[in-house]
Design a protein around this motif. Structure first.
Motif, PDB file in Angstrom:
ATOM      1  N   THR A 194      16.256  41.298 -22.148  1.00  0.00           N
ATOM      2  CA  THR A 194      15.443  41.478 -20.773  1.00  0.00           C
ATOM      3  C   THR A 194      16.560  41.286 -19.700  1.00  0.00           C
ATOM      4  O   THR A 194      17.282  40.491 -19.902  1.00  0.00           O
ATOM      5  CB  THR A 194      14.574  40.199 -20.609  1.00  0.00           C
ATOM      6  N   GLU A 195      16.549  41.944 -18.758  1.00  0.00           N
ATOM      7  CA  GLU A 195      17.465  41.682 -17.574  1.00  0.00           C
ATOM      8  C   GLU A 195      16.480  42.184 -16.293  1.00  0.00           C
ATOM      9  O   GLU A 195      15.333  42.558 -16.332  1.00  0.00           O
ATOM     10  CB  GLU A 195      18.608  43.102 -17.549  1.00  0.00           C
ATOM     11  N   GLY A 196      17.019  41.531 -15.414  1.00  0.00           N
ATOM     12  CA  GLY A 196      16.398  41.637 -14.079  1.00  0.00           C
ATOM     13  C   GLY A 196      17.587  41.762 -12.785  1.00  0.00           C
ATOM     14  O   GLY A 196      18.904  41.580 -13.130  1.00  0.00           O
ATOM     15  N   ARG A 206      22.085  44.451 -11.977  1.00  0.00           N
ATOM     16  CA  ARG A 206      21.658  43.290 -12.880  1.00  0.00           C
ATOM     17  C   ARG A 206      22.110  41.955 -12.225  1.00  0.00           C
ATOM     18  O   ARG A 206      23.010  41.903 -11.858  1.00  0.00           O
ATOM     19  CB  ARG A 206      22.413  43.251 -14.317  1.00  0.00           C
ATOM     20  N   THR A 212      12.746  42.352 -10.543  1.00  0.00           N
ATOM     21  CA  THR A 212      11.788  43.077 -11.476  1.00  0.00           C
ATOM     22  C   THR A 212      12.524  43.070 -12.762  1.00  0.00           C
ATOM     23  O   THR A 212      13.861  43.345 -12.915  1.00  0.00           O
ATOM     24  CB  THR A 212      11.738  44.760 -10.853  1.00  0.00           C
ATOM     25  N   THR A 217      13.185  44.121 -16.819  1.00  0.00           N
ATOM     26  CA  THR A 217      13.243  45.335 -17.541  1.00  0.00           C
ATOM     27  C   THR A 217      13.121  44.862 -19.057  1.00  0.00           C
ATOM     28  O   THR A 217      14.310  44.292 -19.304  1.00  0.00           O
ATOM     29  CB  THR A 217      14.281  46.152 -17.133  1.00  0.00           C
ATOM     30  N   ASN A 218      12.467  45.268 -19.791  1.00  0.00           N
ATOM     31  CA  ASN A 218      12.534  45.206 -21.540  1.00  0.00           C
ATOM     32  C   ASN A 218      13.608  45.859 -22.170  1.00  0.00           C
ATOM     33  O   ASN A 218      13.314  47.189 -21.935  1.00  0.00           O
ATOM     34  CB  ASN A 218      11.217  45.222 -21.873  1.00  0.00           C
ATOM     35  N   ARG A 219      14.652  45.287 -22.759  1.00  0.00           N
ATOM     36  CA  ARG A 219      15.528  46.064 -23.535  1.00  0.00           C
ATOM     37  C   ARG A 219      15.367  45.791 -24.799  1.00  0.00           C
ATOM     38  O   ARG A 219      16.330  46.045 -25.526  1.00  0.00           O
ATOM     39  CB  ARG A 219      16.970  45.719 -22.820  1.00  0.00           C
ATOM     40  N   ASN A 224      25.029  47.737 -15.832  1.00  0.00           N
ATOM     41  CA  ASN A 224      23.819  48.037 -14.744  1.00  0.00           C
ATOM     42  C   ASN A 224      24.296  47.208 -13.457  1.00  0.00           C
ATOM     43  O   ASN A 224      24.124  45.887 -13.424  1.00  0.00           O
ATOM     44  CB  ASN A 224      22.402  47.484 -15.297  1.00  0.00           C
TER      45      ASN A 224
END
Length: 109
Positions: free
Chosen positions: A107-109, A48, A24, A26-28, A45
């Motif tokens: 962005t990260e996932g 991540r 998923t 995530t917008n950072r 995180n």
């Protein structure tokens, strides 16, 4: 699982969530709060698996995963206009830009 034709078959859903094959995202994204002072583009995180920060400003920014980012400093990587910094670890990503309000996409996932 490999099917009878020798093809790899992946079970799950795309786009994140339970049973997902892909993380998923995530917008950072954000803007530089105070020009000339490093800030976190992403906090630490441990979940991540992937991350990227894009410099949207006309002048260079600097990123670091090993300390506080600063211009032209060992441990910091220059990210030119439109350049992308690929995040390789799970720690915080420090982001430095000399201009207050400079935009970045993270962005990260």
């Amino acid at each position: 699982k490999v099917n009878s034709d020798g093809e790899l078959v992946v079970a799950g859903t795309l786009g994140g969530g339970s049973g997902s094959v892909l993380p998923t995202l995530t917008n950072r994204s954000g803007t530089v709060t105070t020009g000339g002072t490093a800030q976190n583009a992403m906090g630490a995180n441990t979940a991540r698996t992937w991350g990227a920060v894009t410099n949207l400003h006309a002048t260079s920014a600097w990123a670091s995963e090993v300390g506080t980012a600063a211009a032209d400093t060992a441990g910091s990587v220059e990210v030119k206009q439109g350049g992308v910094y690929l995040v390789e670890g799970v720690g915080a990503v420090s982001w430095y830009h000399p201009t207050t309000g400079a935009k970045f996409t993270a962005t990260e996932g």
